[in-house]
Design a protein around this motif. Sequence first.
Motif, PDB file in Angstrom:
ATOM      1  N   LEU B  11       0.835  -1.201   0.000  1.00 38.06           N
ATOM      2  CA  LEU B  11       0.000   0.000   0.000  1.00 38.06           C
ATOM      3  C   LEU B  11       0.871   1.254   0.000  1.00 38.06           C
ATOM      4  O   LEU B  11       0.524   2.276  -0.589  1.00 38.06           O
ATOM      5  CB  LEU B  11      -0.927   0.003   1.227  1.00 38.06           C
ATOM      6  N   SER B  12       2.037   1.164   0.645  1.00 39.38           N
ATOM      7  CA  SER B  12       2.925   2.323   0.746  1.00 39.38           C
ATOM      8  C   SER B  12       3.758   2.536  -0.516  1.00 39.38           C
ATOM      9  O   SER B  12       4.188   3.648  -0.790  1.00 39.38           O
ATOM     10  CB  SER B  12       3.873   2.159   1.938  1.00 39.38           C
ATOM     11  N   HIS B  13       3.996   1.451  -1.250  1.00 33.57           N
ATOM     12  CA  HIS B  13       4.866   1.552  -2.441  1.00 33.57           C
ATOM     13  C   HIS B  13       4.227   0.839  -3.633  1.00 33.57           C
ATOM     14  O   HIS B  13       4.820  -0.080  -4.208  1.00 33.57           O
ATOM     15  CB  HIS B  13       6.240   0.931  -2.151  1.00 33.57           C
ATOM     16  N   PRO B  14       3.014   1.259  -4.019  1.00 33.63           N
ATOM     17  CA  PRO B  14       2.285   0.506  -5.050  1.00 33.63           C
ATOM     18  C   PRO B  14       2.968   0.546  -6.422  1.00 33.63           C
ATOM     19  O   PRO B  14       2.735  -0.345  -7.237  1.00 33.63           O
ATOM     20  CB  PRO B  14       0.912   1.203  -5.088  1.00 33.63           C
ATOM     21  N   THR B 323      13.851   0.759  -4.841  1.00 32.06           N
ATOM     22  CA  THR B 323      13.123  -0.203  -4.015  1.00 32.06           C
ATOM     23  C   THR B 323      12.548   0.544  -2.811  1.00 32.06           C
ATOM     24  O   THR B 323      12.942   1.692  -2.567  1.00 32.06           O
ATOM     25  CB  THR B 323      14.068  -1.318  -3.497  1.00 32.06           C
ATOM     26  N   PRO B 324      11.641  -0.074  -2.059  1.00 37.42           N
ATOM     27  CA  PRO B 324      11.100   0.624  -0.892  1.00 37.42           C
ATOM     28  C   PRO B 324      12.177   1.081   0.095  1.00 37.42           C
ATOM     29  O   PRO B 324      12.061   2.152   0.686  1.00 37.42           O
ATOM     30  CB  PRO B 324      10.178  -0.430  -0.252  1.00 37.42           C
ATOM     31  N   ALA B 325      13.240   0.299   0.257  1.00 38.09           N
ATOM     32  CA  ALA B 325      14.205   0.612   1.311  1.00 38.09           C
ATOM     33  C   ALA B 325      15.521   1.177   0.800  1.00 38.09           C
ATOM     34  O   ALA B 325      16.367   1.587   1.597  1.00 38.09           O
ATOM     35  CB  ALA B 325      14.475  -0.628   2.157  1.00 38.09           C
ATOM     36  N   LEU B 326      15.730   1.157  -0.498  1.00 37.94           N
ATOM     37  CA  LEU B 326      17.000   1.647  -1.053  1.00 37.94           C
ATOM     38  C   LEU B 326      16.702   2.260  -2.417  1.00 37.94           C
ATOM     39  O   LEU B 326      16.209   1.571  -3.317  1.00 37.94           O
ATOM     40  CB  LEU B 326      17.982   0.475  -1.203  1.00 37.94           C
ATOM     41  N   THR B 327      16.975   3.547  -2.548  1.00 35.46           N
ATOM     42  CA  THR B 327      16.672   4.230  -3.814  1.00 35.46           C
ATOM     43  C   THR B 327      17.741   5.268  -4.106  1.00 35.46           C
ATOM     44  O   THR B 327      18.054   6.086  -3.250  1.00 35.46           O
ATOM     45  CB  THR B 327      15.300   4.946  -3.740  1.00 35.46           C
ATOM     46  N   TRP B 328      18.353   5.167  -5.270  1.00 31.29           N
ATOM     47  CA  TRP B 328      19.193   6.271  -5.758  1.00 31.29           C
ATOM     48  C   TRP B 328      19.350   6.152  -7.267  1.00 31.29           C
ATOM     49  O   TRP B 328      19.029   5.124  -7.863  1.00 31.29           O
ATOM     50  CB  TRP B 328      20.550   6.348  -5.051  1.00 31.29           C
ATOM     51  N   GLY B 329      19.846   7.260  -7.859  1.00 31.52           N
ATOM     52  CA  GLY B 329      20.057   7.268  -9.308  1.00 31.52           C
ATOM     53  C   GLY B 329      18.753   7.366 -10.066  1.00 31.52           C
ATOM     54  O   GLY B 329      17.674   7.308  -9.499  1.00 31.52           O
ATOM     55  N   GLY B 330      18.843   7.522 -11.380  1.00 33.15           N
ATOM     56  CA  GLY B 330      17.646   7.617 -12.216  1.00 33.15           C
ATOM     57  C   GLY B 330      16.980   6.268 -12.319  1.00 33.15           C
ATOM     58  O   GLY B 330      17.615   5.236 -12.170  1.00 33.15           O
TER      59      GLY B 330
END
Lengths: 220, 332
Positions: B11-14, B323-330
């Motif tokens: 629900l938080s990261h649909p 991803t829900p817990a790790l995000t960087w870059g385009g």
Amino acid sequence: MTTFDDQFGERWVASMLATFDAQAADLGELDRQAGDGDFGTNISSAYRRAREEARKAQPESYSEWLTTVSRGFLGTGGTSGPLFGMFFRELARCTTSSAPTASELADGLANGLATVQRYGKAKVGHKTMVDALAPAALAMGQAVKDGHPDPLATAAAAAVDGARSTAAITARRGRAAYVGEVSRGVLDPGAVAMAMVIQTAHNAAMGTTDPAGSILVDPA
Amino acid sequence: MVHEALEGLVLSHPQVVAYDPEHQIVTRAHPAAGKVGLLSGGGSGHEPLHAGFVGVGMLDVAVPGAVFASPTALQLHDGTLAADSGCGVLHIVKNYTGDVLNFTIARELADENGIRTAAVLVDDDLATDITGGADGDEDEGHPGRRGTAAVVALEKICGAAAEAGAPLDELAELGSDVVARSSTMAFALEAGTHPGQSRAAFDLDPSEVEFGVGIHGERGTSRIGFAPADDLVAHLVGPLADALDLRRGTEVIAIVNNLGSAYPLETYVAARAVHRQLAARGVTVARSLVGPYVTSLDMHGISVTLVRADDTLLSHWDAPVHTPALTWGGTR
């Protein structure tokens, strides 16, 4: 005289369901005495899943019936769950006909034993399901070779003897290994369940779906 | 409880993840095609691991078990089917008896369905390193080192390589290489408490710190009196640097991991100590993660993972991830 007719698989599964419906709680109690106590719950949920599988898949042949039990166990947690699952998978694969011959079933037990040992790394005397399965597979193979009229009867007797022998063993494998000496005097629930599985195969071969009797009571 | 948490995650990261409650697996919201599928799984209670790392640049499928219990072989089999888009599936397995057993069975089942699989075993926990104990009888032997937070580095690096089109065998090799370059060590001020239980997994006096703890409430290997953060961290960095043979001029990726209820403030104090102590050895922290990545319920403690880096690993590390817990870059 034993009959491996087209309903053998269906009767075997029915007999197992009746057996473990009645005795899962007692098996769980054994596990509480010398393990982590989850065996009864795990075996109940494995057979509940097998029932659901059977309702969905509408099995007909022996292989299809045994596959429902295999999937029931493979969808269950713990360590004995997947091992029983792979054991039943070998049994399901022992024939391509609608029912196995005694010889195919003997091979199925032998292959099931090999698979359980490959994954579980347990030997006879480690106080696990192998203590019931190994003598059963051996007895079945020999009885078939000797042309015994009821080979599953000898396999079931050997399995029960093997299961009863685990009371005198201190655990080397499985959860009970962690409690060491405390496990002495308590039957191994995995070995008892395996003996019941072989007993129910014999019941099915005799044409009934009766549950296996309790073997928790020492005959001596 | 696990089921409800996974629904909350989706629900938080649909746009990122989807949950299949029938098969109990977490997949990408938009499954990738034409690449090797990456699947990991294990007991719950370590959030955000593994479901929080499903998405572009990392995992394709996560298979969560109950709290601290392996997922079942059938769950893993269903996950493998979902992860395959024709190029095979890489299983990332933390080294625990139940996980190894169920993953092995799942690979055998996949093989029968004609799906190619390979597996990387993660066993980075230095506290469980038993050396010189070989007695020649393998099946009586020690189960080996536990798998802990290095799994995050492996999922990130192999995830990037998979997006770049690396084939299955190459990914398995890369994964094993990352494991060989990684080591983790942890300490706790307080053990975690299993949901529904009133007592922590082990008792620890407030004046003591336990070193070498696992991520399932396993006790540690030694205990010392409470000491300043720099001293506590030195008990991690020293053994890790020795185990990885970190010499002057080496670059590392460092994961300073909150095991559940360390304060963010504490975690950065530990990160400071890690950087300074490595710098004193002439070792550079080239990249770092600081925060809760592989937790153990509400354990109050910290683990440090060091990965001996090279240019290839760093370029995979820097590749985009979403991803829900790790995000960087385009994103792609």
